[in-house]
Design an enzyme around this catalytic site. Sequence first.
Site, mmCIF file in Angstrom:
data_model
loop_
_atom_site.group_PDB
_atom_site.id
_atom_site.type_symbol
_atom_site.label_atom_id
_atom_site.label_comp_id
_atom_site.label_asym_id
_atom_site.label_seq_id
_atom_site.Cartn_x
_atom_site.Cartn_y
_atom_site.Cartn_z
ATOM 1 N N GLY A 259 0.836 -1.192 0.000
ATOM 2 C CA GLY A 259 0.000 0.000 0.000
ATOM 3 C C GLY A 259 0.869 1.239 0.000
ATOM 4 O O GLY A 259 2.094 1.164 0.151
ATOM 5 N N GLY B 97 0.254 -5.140 0.472
ATOM 6 C CA GLY B 97 -1.007 -5.108 -0.257
ATOM 7 C C GLY B 97 -0.989 -5.887 -1.549
ATOM 8 O O GLY B 97 -2.028 -6.371 -2.010
ATOM 9 N N GLU C 247 6.593 -6.089 7.205
ATOM 10 C CA GLU C 247 5.969 -5.013 7.981
ATOM 11 C C GLU C 247 6.556 -4.812 9.375
ATOM 12 O O GLU C 247 6.516 -3.710 9.921
ATOM 13 C CB GLU C 247 4.455 -5.267 8.081
ATOM 14 C CG GLU C 247 3.701 -5.063 6.772
ATOM 15 C CD GLU C 247 3.767 -6.259 5.837
ATOM 16 O OE1 GLU C 247 3.219 -6.161 4.728
ATOM 17 O OE2 GLU C 247 4.387 -7.282 6.211
ATOM 18 N N ASP D 49 -0.383 -8.007 7.372
ATOM 19 C CA ASP D 49 -1.849 -7.981 7.306
ATOM 20 C C ASP D 49 -2.338 -8.582 5.988
ATOM 21 O O ASP D 49 -1.788 -9.553 5.511
ATOM 22 C CB ASP D 49 -2.377 -6.558 7.532
ATOM 23 C CG ASP D 49 -1.914 -5.561 6.469
ATOM 24 O OD1 ASP D 49 -0.897 -5.812 5.795
ATOM 25 O OD2 ASP D 49 -2.586 -4.513 6.316
#
Length: 351
Positions: free
Chosen positions: A67, A116, A139, A147
């Site tokens: 992202g 993402g 991350e 995630d």
Amino acid sequence: MSQEHEISCEIRDAAGVVILNRPKALNALSLGMVRELARALDAWEHDPQVTRVVVSATGEKAFCAGGDIRELHDLGRAGRQDEMLAFWREEYILNDRIKHYPKPYISLIDGIVMGGGVGISLHGSHRIAGERYLFAMPEVGIGFFPDVGATYALPRLPGAAGIYLALTGDRVGAADALALGLATHAVPSGRMAELADALTGRAALDDILAGFTQDPGPEKLAANRATIADCFAAPDLAAIRERLARKAAEGDGFAAKTLQTLSVKSPTSVAIAFEQMRRGAGLDFTDAMRTEFRIVSRIARGHEFYEGVRAVVIDKDHAPRWQPATLDAIEPDEIARYFAPLGADELVLER
């Protein structure tokens, strides 16, 4: 740049074709791109002309590197956490949509796939890795957490490899991805465009893919899979570190390097990631996504993400000042709070 230029979604013969088109940004996802892809999937689900969805990207460096974390960081710093969370809410709903999509969903991944980008590829039915394929969920190095469905997917990889990838952010190529189940097929980079064209036809997917697949070569992690399985299957973080330290003392250089890697990541993020993996093994995909939204809702109002992005992306001094600074200082009750229900703010997933 408008989402119309960042992503294209069109029907070509029997396929809904999606092309990510932000090569200078490593095809990082924006909210506009998430929405455009969601709209296309909705339109194609009941369109009899569309028998499959094919997702690829422009540029040779990345399928999708994640992202747009700089934009998300800036929103949070400006006190606009609700706008940050709007991105993650819609992104997670899209991840769940892809996981449960009723038609074949084929990602052509030739380059970096992180964050993402994993969320819009890993949960589809077919993941095709090119020679430039490079998977990571890094991350924990920016004060965030793995995630986009990693809570569900990574604990299910064989030999505790997913827990290792979540806690270290290590990168793996096509051979490891195929061995672990992150990818379903390996294809030469030079034939990816030809494959993309072939997939728009009406021949059976298995027949098409059989004509393109190749042996991706040796696995990077092969020599260390036993160490990973032994250490990262431990029941808690302390035990993982103890097992790594014992192997390092016995001369295992990989264990020593891995222990050092863990020591420089955000202690809070590493602890969250371990708890994700522990819980995620028993969750279905939808509950895993709800869990992730609980976590991100707290991270958006915390310290680590902003400090991590500052150190890695903005100032680039690579000297984050984590709070707390060590894994030994982590309080279990503090980590548990990231997983607590959100009440009226829970992620709603409806199909």
